[in-house]
Design a protein around this motif. Structure first.
Motif, PDB file in Angstrom:
ATOM      1  N   ARG A 165       8.075   8.852  -0.749  1.00 41.43           N
ATOM      2  CA  ARG A 165       8.521   9.023   0.634  1.00 41.43           C
ATOM      3  C   ARG A 165       9.850   8.317   0.886  1.00 41.43           C
ATOM      4  N   GLY A 166      10.478   7.830  -0.180  1.00 46.69           N
ATOM      5  CA  GLY A 166      11.798   7.239  -0.057  1.00 46.69           C
ATOM      6  C   GLY A 166      11.810   5.750   0.207  1.00 46.69           C
ATOM      7  N   LEU A 167      10.656   5.089   0.093  1.00 44.97           N
ATOM      8  CA  LEU A 167      10.596   3.657   0.348  1.00 44.97           C
ATOM      9  C   LEU A 167      10.960   2.865  -0.908  1.00 44.97           C
ATOM     10  N   GLN A 168      11.514   1.685  -0.703  1.00 42.91           N
ATOM     11  CA  GLN A 168      11.903   0.818  -1.813  1.00 42.91           C
ATOM     12  C   GLN A 168      10.719  -0.077  -2.168  1.00 42.91           C
ATOM     13  N   ILE A 169      10.131   0.166  -3.323  1.00 42.83           N
ATOM     14  CA  ILE A 169       8.898  -0.505  -3.730  1.00 42.83           C
ATOM     15  C   ILE A 169       9.095  -1.212  -5.067  1.00 42.83           C
ATOM     16  N   TYR A 170       8.652  -2.466  -5.114  1.00 44.60           N
ATOM     17  CA  TYR A 170       8.550  -3.197  -6.373  1.00 44.60           C
ATOM     18  C   TYR A 170       7.107  -3.085  -6.849  1.00 44.60           C
TER      19      TYR A 170
ATOM     20  N   GLY B 233      20.401  -1.322  10.217  1.00 45.65           N
ATOM     21  CA  GLY B 233      20.996  -1.858   9.004  1.00 45.65           C
ATOM     22  C   GLY B 233      20.114  -2.820   8.241  1.00 45.65           C
ATOM     23  N   SER B 234      18.889  -3.048   8.720  1.00 46.96           N
ATOM     24  CA  SER B 234      17.982  -3.979   8.060  1.00 46.96           C
ATOM     25  C   SER B 234      17.455  -3.392   6.746  1.00 46.96           C
ATOM     26  N   THR B 235      17.017  -4.273   5.858  1.00 43.37           N
ATOM     27  CA  THR B 235      16.456  -3.885   4.566  1.00 43.37           C
ATOM     28  C   THR B 235      14.963  -4.183   4.563  1.00 43.37           C
ATOM     29  N   VAL B 236      14.154  -3.169   4.288  1.00 45.68           N
ATOM     30  CA  VAL B 236      12.700  -3.331   4.240  1.00 45.68           C
ATOM     31  C   VAL B 236      12.221  -2.942   2.845  1.00 45.68           C
ATOM     32  N   ILE B 237      11.580  -3.885   2.177  1.00 44.56           N
ATOM     33  CA  ILE B 237      11.120  -3.712   0.799  1.00 44.56           C
ATOM     34  C   ILE B 237       9.612  -3.906   0.759  1.00 44.56           C
ATOM     35  N   GLY B 238       8.943  -3.205  -0.144  1.00 37.62           N
ATOM     36  CA  GLY B 238       7.516  -3.381  -0.331  1.00 37.62           C
ATOM     37  C   GLY B 238       7.198  -3.880  -1.730  1.00 37.62           C
TER      38      GLY B 238
ATOM     39  N   PRO C 277      -0.827   4.112  -8.058  1.00 33.94           N
ATOM     40  CA  PRO C 277      -0.907   5.304  -7.192  1.00 33.94           C
ATOM     41  C   PRO C 277      -0.283   5.081  -5.819  1.00 33.94           C
ATOM     42  N   LYS C 278      -0.513   3.895  -5.247  1.00 28.60           N
ATOM     43  CA  LYS C 278       0.051   3.602  -3.935  1.00 28.60           C
ATOM     44  C   LYS C 278       1.562   3.450  -4.009  1.00 28.60           C
ATOM     45  N   ALA C 279       2.025   2.695  -5.008  1.00 27.83           N
ATOM     46  CA  ALA C 279       3.467   2.489  -5.148  1.00 27.83           C
ATOM     47  C   ALA C 279       4.187   3.816  -5.358  1.00 27.83           C
ATOM     48  N   SER C 280       3.625   4.682  -6.167  1.00 24.92           N
ATOM     49  CA  SER C 280       4.249   5.986  -6.429  1.00 24.92           C
ATOM     50  C   SER C 280       4.303   6.834  -5.173  1.00 24.92           C
ATOM     51  N   ALA C 281       3.220   6.812  -4.388  1.00 30.27           N
ATOM     52  CA  ALA C 281       3.187   7.606  -3.158  1.00 30.27           C
ATOM     53  C   ALA C 281       4.211   7.089  -2.152  1.00 30.27           C
ATOM     54  N   ALA C 282       4.339   5.772  -2.029  1.00 34.87           N
ATOM     55  CA  ALA C 282       5.324   5.201  -1.105  1.00 34.87           C
ATOM     56  C   ALA C 282       6.743   5.498  -1.577  1.00 34.87           C
TER      57      ALA C 282
ATOM     58  N   GLY D 217       0.817  -1.206   0.000  1.00 40.23           N
ATOM     59  CA  GLY D 217       0.000   0.000   0.000  1.00 40.23           C
ATOM     60  C   GLY D 217       0.849   1.254   0.000  1.00 40.23           C
ATOM     61  N   TYR D 218       0.566   2.153   0.923  1.00 40.79           N
ATOM     62  CA  TYR D 218       1.308   3.410   1.024  1.00 40.79           C
ATOM     63  C   TYR D 218       2.547   3.296   1.906  1.00 40.79           C
ATOM     64  N   GLY D 219       2.800   2.108   2.451  1.00 43.06           N
ATOM     65  CA  GLY D 219       4.049   1.878   3.171  1.00 43.06           C
ATOM     66  C   GLY D 219       3.980   1.991   4.678  1.00 43.06           C
ATOM     67  N   GLU D 220       2.778   2.014   5.253  1.00 41.78           N
ATOM     68  CA  GLU D 220       2.671   2.185   6.701  1.00 41.78           C
ATOM     69  C   GLU D 220       3.300   1.024   7.468  1.00 41.78           C
ATOM     70  N   THR D 221       3.055  -0.202   7.012  1.00 40.68           N
ATOM     71  CA  THR D 221       3.660  -1.353   7.689  1.00 40.68           C
ATOM     72  C   THR D 221       5.169  -1.349   7.514  1.00 40.68           C
ATOM     73  N   MET D 222       5.645  -0.957   6.350  1.00 40.81           N
ATOM     74  CA  MET D 222       7.089  -0.853   6.121  1.00 40.81           C
ATOM     75  C   MET D 222       7.726   0.112   7.122  1.00 40.81           C
ATOM     76  N   ASP D 223       7.069   1.236   7.356  1.00 38.08           N
ATOM     77  CA  ASP D 223       7.587   2.209   8.325  1.00 38.08           C
ATOM     78  C   ASP D 223       7.661   1.596   9.719  1.00 38.08           C
TER      79      ASP D 223
END
Length: 281
Positions: free
Chosen positions: A139-144, A120-125, A131-136, A105-111
């Motif tokens: 905000r600087g999140l790594q989204i596939y 140092g962990s890696t969190v990917i979405g 629209p959701k991927a672009s919004a996340a 989604g918009y990355g809330e769980t990733m945050d």
């Protein structure tokens, strides 16, 4: 909905074609399997139509396609204590981990994961809705921006938060999760716990037809996981109809929304958190 193709399906859990009407909503039928009590939309929108809607970045609604969600920081604050309870002691003893949130989604769980995971962990979405991927991503999140499948790095942990009810083929989905996880990796999911043996009035809200195509109990989710090569580590069931939930529904009802108002903690419906480990082949 005339443009959306519907298909009659057997029970997604046990394959039985014997079912009864459990509820109707917006012209759609939620059926109860008479062999295993699994609840599923039948007939339901075809895989092709659901895929098209997802790629457009919208949810399916009875009168077409709609998207009404937005980025909500309050979701992050909700999940931080949940993740600390589930993984805090384990993370305290580990180095950096890798985590993939499916249907991010918009990355809330990733945050929330980033707040709890070791430094140092890696969190990917993974989020196929543009629209959701672009919004996340903004905000600087790594989204596939794709469905779950090839091209996503293998990881130590994967999560699926409030997505189960959207998935037509959960067995096939779990096989893709197995490919995503390292041996011994963990899968964490949240969904509703809804028992087909209780009446529709016991569920304190709308069913979300036709976007939501299935509803399960812990027995069903355990069965899905175990037959697809996972060991279930824990199940937690939380009520959702507390005082704040009831107050919100009273306000929605006064605004003319189609919601059910019950006394607090009257419903047997629960939010379900399940933690499982991938078994070696």
């Amino acid at each position: 909905m005339s443009a959306v193709g519907l298909e009659v399906v057997p029970c997604p859990y046990c394959g039985s074609r014997t079912n009864t009407v459990w509820a109707t909503e917006l012209g759609f039928t939620t059926a109860r399997c008479t062999d295993c009590d699994f609840l599923f939309l039948n007939p339901r929108p075809s895989d092709a139509d659901r895929s098209t809607a997802t790629q457009m970045g919208v949810h399916m609604a009875a009168d077409g396609l709609d998207i009404s969600e937005r980025y909500m920081p309050s979701k992050t604050q909700r999940y931080i204590p949940i993740l600390r309870e589930q993984f805090g002691s384990q993370f305290a003893k580990s180095g950096p981990i890798s985590w993939v949130d499916i249907g991010a989604g918009y990355g809330e769980t990733m945050d929330a994961v980033s707040s709890v995971a070791p430094a140092g962990s890696t969190v990917i979405g993974v989020e196929p809705m543009h629209p959701k991927a672009s919004a996340a991503r903004a905000r600087g999140l790594q989204i596939y921006e794709q469905p779950l499948g090839p091209g996503i790095p293998v990881c130590d942990y994967a999560s699926l938060i409030d997505v189960f009810s959207h998935i037509n083929d959960f067995d096939g989905f779990l096989q893709n999760v197995r490919l995503l996880l390292k041996d011994g990796g963990e899968f964490f999911m949240e969904t509703g716990h809804l028992d087909g043996r209780v009446p529709r009035d016991d569920f304190p809200g709308v069913l979300g037809s036709p976007d939501h195509v299935s509803f399960a109990t812990d027995r069903h989710v355990k069965g899905f996981l175990e037959r697809n090569g996972f060991e279930v580590l824990s199940v937690r069931l939380d009520p959702i109809d507390g005082w704040m939930f009831t107050i919100k529904n009273v306000i929605k009802k006064a605004m003319g929304r189609d919601v059910r108002v019950q006394r607090p903690f009257a419903s047997r419906y629960r939010t379900m958190f399940v933690r499982a480990r991938k078994l070696a082949n």
